[in-house]
Design an enzyme around this catalytic site. Structure first.
Site, PDB file in Angstrom:
ATOM      1  N   CYS A 266       0.837  -1.204   0.000  1.00  0.00           N
ATOM      2  CA  CYS A 266       0.000   0.000   0.000  1.00  0.00           C
ATOM      3  C   CYS A 266       0.867   1.247   0.000  1.00  0.00           C
ATOM      4  O   CYS A 266       0.394   2.330   0.360  1.00  0.00           O
ATOM      5  CB  CYS A 266      -0.913   0.022   1.226  1.00  0.00           C
ATOM      6  SG  CYS A 266      -2.171  -1.246   1.240  1.00  0.00           S
ATOM      7  N   GLU A 297       0.078   3.903 -13.160  1.00  0.00           N
ATOM      8  CA  GLU A 297      -1.272   4.205 -12.703  1.00  0.00           C
ATOM      9  C   GLU A 297      -1.867   5.308 -13.563  1.00  0.00           C
ATOM     10  O   GLU A 297      -1.153   6.242 -13.951  1.00  0.00           O
ATOM     11  CB  GLU A 297      -1.252   4.620 -11.225  1.00  0.00           C
ATOM     12  CG  GLU A 297      -0.809   3.517 -10.287  1.00  0.00           C
ATOM     13  CD  GLU A 297      -0.909   3.899  -8.811  1.00  0.00           C
ATOM     14  OE1 GLU A 297      -1.401   5.008  -8.498  1.00  0.00           O
ATOM     15  OE2 GLU A 297      -0.496   3.089  -7.961  1.00  0.00           O
ATOM     16  N   HIS A 315      -5.458   2.284  -5.613  1.00  0.00           N
ATOM     17  CA  HIS A 315      -4.757   3.299  -4.814  1.00  0.00           C
ATOM     18  C   HIS A 315      -5.725   3.951  -3.810  1.00  0.00           C
ATOM     19  O   HIS A 315      -5.900   5.177  -3.798  1.00  0.00           O
ATOM     20  CB  HIS A 315      -4.114   4.350  -5.706  1.00  0.00           C
ATOM     21  CG  HIS A 315      -2.904   4.985  -5.080  1.00  0.00           C
ATOM     22  ND1 HIS A 315      -1.797   5.376  -5.800  1.00  0.00           N
ATOM     23  CD2 HIS A 315      -2.625   5.302  -3.783  1.00  0.00           C
ATOM     24  CE1 HIS A 315      -0.893   5.915  -4.984  1.00  0.00           C
ATOM     25  NE2 HIS A 315      -1.374   5.872  -3.766  1.00  0.00           N
TER      26      HIS A 315
END
Length: 371
Positions: A266, A297, A315
């Site tokens: 994370c 991303e 995310h």
């Protein structure tokens, strides 16, 4: 009674707001009145409304203009003393070249890989973030993904909602007594460790900056990376992406892990070799992986998608209502303090300064900003 110095704000719809400063008469001198332009901040990414309110309450003019292209941002940034961003705005060399009045960039959140910090430093622009505003939220997301892997929750949910009722297919593992390997033991990592200890897990930590005293205080065992890889049943990453941490879980290091290890990230995309991770999942050496962050991303066509025992989220580490409010408030307070009084908090390219210290050090401010 002698007059007191003070200021008021003159507002006009057709001119920049200015602070009007009164300097009282002293020893027969005449009272003077001087107009000083108000600092002006652009909020270029969506942010909780409390940020704009704090700026205005502190005497800072603010515009909320989001969704601009790099070219559009470059065309307008020269009007602003401060730029408040989240992750969408990319503060590149080109943007900084156009930012002729910029003094401070504030990132509402932790990661600043969308800011060219060396270029900002070279222009004397302070770069700040809010390292504590979403720490709990991100730590909780890592724990949630650890549970999801341990009990195969996403797959079990999809199967059940498809009407299959495959009770015998999904055999999970307990977290109690398992070893959690923590790569990075800073703000977020230490919260993850605390939660894991509450689940009666054993926690080993690799972090070059973790002192033995701090490890003892956290209740974790400080180890080197190879030891962590060999012992951990679960591994979770909580480091920034730097030249030293890029692909810290490389193909070579993933091969050193315990068979059946489950991995959670994370933190930042790029800490794990994604191709090697897929190979490990396909071979069965890696028992599961959960990623909230990816090298590219938005991640729309990752080879990891569809891989058995792989869980992904877009995310979401900082995506709670509480965290969004916290980081917005903190970035606005920090930027306003700097623009109004010179106080520096959570800067990445200069030391922290109190509002009292700032006036004395103002002549040396540029030399304090480092690349």
């Amino acid at each position: 009674m002698p007059a007191k110095a003070g200021f008021s704000i003159a507002r006009s719809s057709q001119a920049p707001q200015r602070a009007r400063l009164w300097i009282p008469a002293v020893a027969g001198m005449t009272t003077v009145m001087k107009d000083i332009p108000m600092p002006k901040v652009l909020i270029s990414d969506k942010m909780d409304p409390q940020a704009a309110k704090i700026f205005r309450d502190r005497g800072v003019e603010v515009d909320e203009i989001t969704g601009k292209t790099p070219e559009e941002l470059a065309a307008m940034i020269g009007d602003y003393d401060g730029l408040a961003i989240r992750s969408s705005t990319k503060v590149t060399q080109a943007i900084l070249d156009a930012a002729t009045n910029l003094k401070v960039i504030g990132r509402a959140g932790i990661g600043v890989d969308n800011v060219d910090i060396p270029a900002a430093s070279a222009k004397g622009v302070v770069v700040m973030n809010t390292p504590f505003g979403n720490s709990i939220t991100t730590a909780e997301h890592a724990i949630a993904l650890m549970f999801a892997l341990a009990r195969q929750l996403p797959e079990a949910d999809a199967s059940t909602q498809a009407g299959k009722w495959e009770k015998n297919r999904f055999m999970g593992v307990e977290l109690t007594s398992k070893t959690l390997g923590l790569i990075g033991a800073g703000n977020i990592g230490s919260i993850v460790a605390d939660r894991a200890l509450g689940l009666r897990m054993k926690v080993v930590a690799y972090d070059p900056f973790l002192t033995p005293e701090r490890a003892l205080e956290m209740g974790v065992e400080k180890v080197d990376l190879d030891t962590l890889l060999a012992r951990a049943d679960f591994i979770t990453l909580h480091t920034p992406l730097t030249d030293q941490t890029r692909n810290i879980l490389s193909k070579e290091n993933l091969a050193k892990t315990k068979k059946g290890v489950r991995i959670i990230n994370c933190a930042r995309g790029g800490l794990i070799d994604e191709a090697a991770l897929k190979e490990g999942l396909d071979s069965g050496h890696i028992g599961g992986a959960a990623l909230d962050v990816f090298v590219t991303e938005p991640a729309k066509d990752s080879p990891l998608f569809g891989t058995p025992n792989f869980v992904s989220t877009p995310h979401l580490g900082a995506s709670t209502s509480e965290a969004q409010v916290n980081v917005a408030i903190q970035v606005a307070e920090q930027m306003a303090d700097y623009l109004v009084s010179g106080g520096v908090t959570n800067a990445l390219n200069m030391p922290s300064l109190s509002a009292e210290e700032a006036p004395r050090l103002k002549p040396y401010m540029l030399s304090l900003i480092h690349i």
